[in-house]
Design a protein around this motif. Structure first.
Motif, PDB file in Angstrom:
ATOM      1  N   THR A  90     105.107  -5.106 183.472  1.00  0.00           N
ATOM      2  CA  THR A  90     105.357  -6.552 183.015  1.00  0.00           C
ATOM      3  C   THR A  90     105.596  -7.536 184.503  1.00  0.00           C
ATOM      4  OG1 THR A  90     107.847  -6.151 182.730  1.00  0.00           O
ATOM      5  CG2 THR A  90     106.174  -6.330 180.790  1.00  0.00           C
ATOM      6  N   ARG A  98     106.947 -16.008 180.632  1.00  0.00           N
ATOM      7  CA  ARG A  98     106.568 -14.805 179.895  1.00  0.00           C
ATOM      8  C   ARG A  98     105.294 -14.532 179.698  1.00  0.00           C
ATOM      9  NH1 ARG A  98     109.496 -15.743 174.442  1.00  0.00           N
ATOM     10  NH2 ARG A  98     108.690 -13.521 174.147  1.00  0.00           N
ATOM     11  N   ASP A 125     104.680  -4.109 170.190  1.00  0.00           N
ATOM     12  CA  ASP A 125     105.926  -4.852 170.446  1.00  0.00           C
ATOM     13  C   ASP A 125     106.052  -5.937 171.617  1.00  0.00           C
ATOM     14  OD1 ASP A 125     107.420  -2.892 168.842  1.00  0.00           O
ATOM     15  OD2 ASP A 125     107.831  -1.509 170.381  1.00  0.00           O
ATOM     16  N   SER A 126     104.900  -5.925 172.402  1.00  0.00           N
ATOM     17  CA  SER A 126     104.633  -6.789 173.414  1.00  0.00           C
ATOM     18  C   SER A 126     103.847  -7.907 172.869  1.00  0.00           C
ATOM     19  CB  SER A 126     103.944  -6.370 174.505  1.00  0.00           C
ATOM     20  OG  SER A 126     104.804  -5.392 175.339  1.00  0.00           O
ATOM     21  N   SER A 131     106.473 -12.636 170.864  1.00  0.00           N
ATOM     22  CA  SER A 131     105.949 -13.036 172.310  1.00  0.00           C
ATOM     23  C   SER A 131     105.525 -13.918 172.546  1.00  0.00           C
ATOM     24  CB  SER A 131     105.150 -11.591 172.429  1.00  0.00           C
ATOM     25  OG  SER A 131     103.776 -11.904 171.721  1.00  0.00           O
ATOM     26  N   PRO A 149     100.609 -12.441 176.501  1.00  0.00           N
ATOM     27  CA  PRO A 149     102.187 -12.183 176.928  1.00  0.00           C
ATOM     28  C   PRO A 149     101.981 -11.045 178.057  1.00  0.00           C
ATOM     29  CG  PRO A 149     101.691 -11.214 174.853  1.00  0.00           C
ATOM     30  CD  PRO A 149     100.540 -11.971 174.972  1.00  0.00           C
ATOM     31  N   VAL A 151     101.838  -7.917 178.963  1.00  0.00           N
ATOM     32  CA  VAL A 151     101.784  -6.524 178.106  1.00  0.00           C
ATOM     33  C   VAL A 151     101.540  -5.328 179.295  1.00  0.00           C
ATOM     34  CG1 VAL A 151     100.464  -5.288 176.573  1.00  0.00           C
ATOM     35  CG2 VAL A 151     100.606  -7.766 176.239  1.00  0.00           C
TER      36      VAL A 151
END
Length: 506
Positions: A90, A98, A125-126, A131, A149, A151
């Protein structure tokens, strides 16, 4: 092109360019690389709802409970992947917030989207609702944007975005989607399908082919360099007929490399060769004599140079049938004590001794190695004179050179003789083991096989260092000529475990 090493430079370029391309692609710019590929960009025509019932209502947003009119639609599927050599985390995305990337659709707005494929379930989850994944419009509604996002992607991981789009302006084909954003120490770029030949690979292949073509052209137009051992002129080689095929082949090899050299041959036997050298060789570096063994004391001006340990063999007529004799049996045959082949296990057939004429180097080697001295005196009889005659008892005849020996033994029933080994094999004559040991180079080197000699080259005095004779002898004993010696079953003197064995008084 003079002394400039064009071929070496081309070879270095051919090596350096692929290495440089590899380092550039996988070390400098390819370590961190986020790629995207548009796998589908298809206009939607006809009744969408009837073809895919229930799909669009789930993808398109509702505004106050009413969906917008759907017209001039298209469906786009974009694959986003880590196409570099290392992991993308990230913190590798350049954007400060973000949001890591922006998937932009010029002349279209996004009316629905979904993440359709994850190479690893952990990527979910990302890309969940919490997100930064979002849809918006840019430039007054003319460009639809999907914000993606940050990732984290391991090497080779990917996810896909499916978008339903509606035209916002323009006509005709839609401009291609574009993924924008930045990767620290790397880049974001559009990738291609891995089917087919990659552009870089194709480019490198074309480059290397061009380098090879240029090298071939340079080699073709450049004159062939003259090897260091080359000398020009004419060299006459005389002497041993047994060693003649070896010397002829070596001379042919030399002439291929040294086009200014010319060879003339006169192999009529060792004694005749030494006599000619003694008579004509003074102040003549263009004459060498080849001898099967040392010259003896009758030629004080001749200088020896050892060449090789040479292999000899006993040969018999095919009807004799005897394939092994002891040294004692060979002595008994040539001293006249064995007169019929049945006395040594052969058929009832008179023995016919075939000898080289006195002075032959091969005959001297035979008498020295196997008989332990000279043979009994016999009147000269030509082998040609007894061919086709019927002999009731033992007989003998003499020949001039090796080829005559092989011909006589092959044609006269009951004949026995001796010859250089490789020439006997080439003539397809039966060879005879001695003391149960077959003729072989290794057996001669370790002395378990007794019938061998040393071949010498003789010159009249010392040779000038720049003469063709000196260059050819150097070629024969120290360079490619050694391969010719070995190919004929000989052992170069320089390669023997005891090289002093080749000295004339050894």
């Amino acid at each position: 092109m003079g002394d400039f090493p064009v071929e070496i430079v081309l070879a270095l370029i051919g090596i350096a360019v692929p290495i440089g391309a590899f380092l550039y692609e996988f070390v400098l710019v390819g370590r961190k690389r986020l790629g995207y590929r548009v796998q589908m960009d298809t206009p939607v025509t006809g009744e969408v709802e009837s073809v895919f019932p229930g799909v669009l209502p789930q993808l398109r947003p509702s505004l106050d409970g009413a969906s917008p009119d759907l017209k001039d639609l298209s469906v786009v599927l974009v694959r986003i992947e880590n196409s570099g050599a290392t992991t993308i985390d990230t913190h590798d995305y350049k954007a400060p917030d973000r949001i890591g990337l922006h998937l932009r659709f010029p002349q279209r707005m996004v009316i629905g989207m979904a993440v359709t494929e994850l190479s690893d379930t952990g990527l979910a989850d990302s890309l969940d609702h919490d997100s930064a994944l979002a849809v918006r419009e840019d430039i007054g509604g003319h460009i639809g944007v999907i914000d993606l996002p940050k990732v984290p992607l391991d090497r080779g991981e990917h996810y896909k975005i499916l978008a339903i789009l509606q035209r916002s302006e323009g006509t005709g084909e839609y401009p291609a989607p574009v993924l924008t954003g930045g990767i620290k120490g790397g880049r974001v770029l559009e990738t291609r399908s891995r089917t087919g030949i990659p552009r870089m690979m194709l480019g490198l292949t074309v480059f290397l082919v061009l380098v090879i073509i240029v090298q071939l052209i340079v080699t073709a137009v450049q004159p062939e360099p003259t090897p260091l051992e080359c000398a020009s002129g004419k060299l006459t080689l005389v002497g041993s007929s047994a060693f003649a095929p070896v010397v002829r082949e070596a001379a042919e090899q030399y002439e291929k490399r040294c086009t200014g050299a010319k060879f003339v041959f006169g192999f009529e036997g060792t004694e005749r060769g030494l006599d000619r050298l003694a008579e004509e060789g003074k102040d003549n570096s263009g004459l060498l004599a080849i001898s099967d063994g040392p010259k003896g004391s009758g030629y004080p001006a001749l200088v020896h140079r050892p060449l090789a340990l040479s292999l000899f063999t006993m040969i018999v007529h095919k009807d004799v049938g005897v394939r092994s004799l002891t040294e004692t049996q060979i002595r008994d045959i040539y001293y006249g004590r064995v007169r019929n082949w049945r006395e040594v296990g052969g058929p009832d057939l008179p023995v016919v001794l075939v000898n080289r004429i006195p002075g032959s180097g091969t005959r001297n080697t035979f008498e020295r190695r196997l008989l332990g001295g000279d043979q009994p005196d016999r009147p000269h009889v030509s082998c040609t004179a007894i061919k086709g005659t019927v002999t009731s008892g033992a007989a003998h005849c003499n020949v001039q050179v090796t080829k005559d020996m092989q011909r006589a033994v092959g044609e006269i029933p009951g004949a026995i003789g001796y010859s250089e080994f490789s020439e006997a094999v080439q003539a397809d004559l039966p060879t005879v083991a001695i003391n149960g040991v077959a003729a072989g180079r290794d057996a001669a080197i370790d002395r378990t096989y007794p019938f061998w000699g040393v071949e010498y080259a003789y010159s009249h005095g010392e040779l000038p260092g720049d003469s063709l004779a000196a260059a050819f002898l150097h070629f024969l004993v120290d360079q490619t000529g050694k391969d010719v010696l070995r190919a004929h079953g000989n052992a170069p003197c320089a390669e023997l475990p005891d090289p002093v064995r080749c000295l004339p008084d050894a």
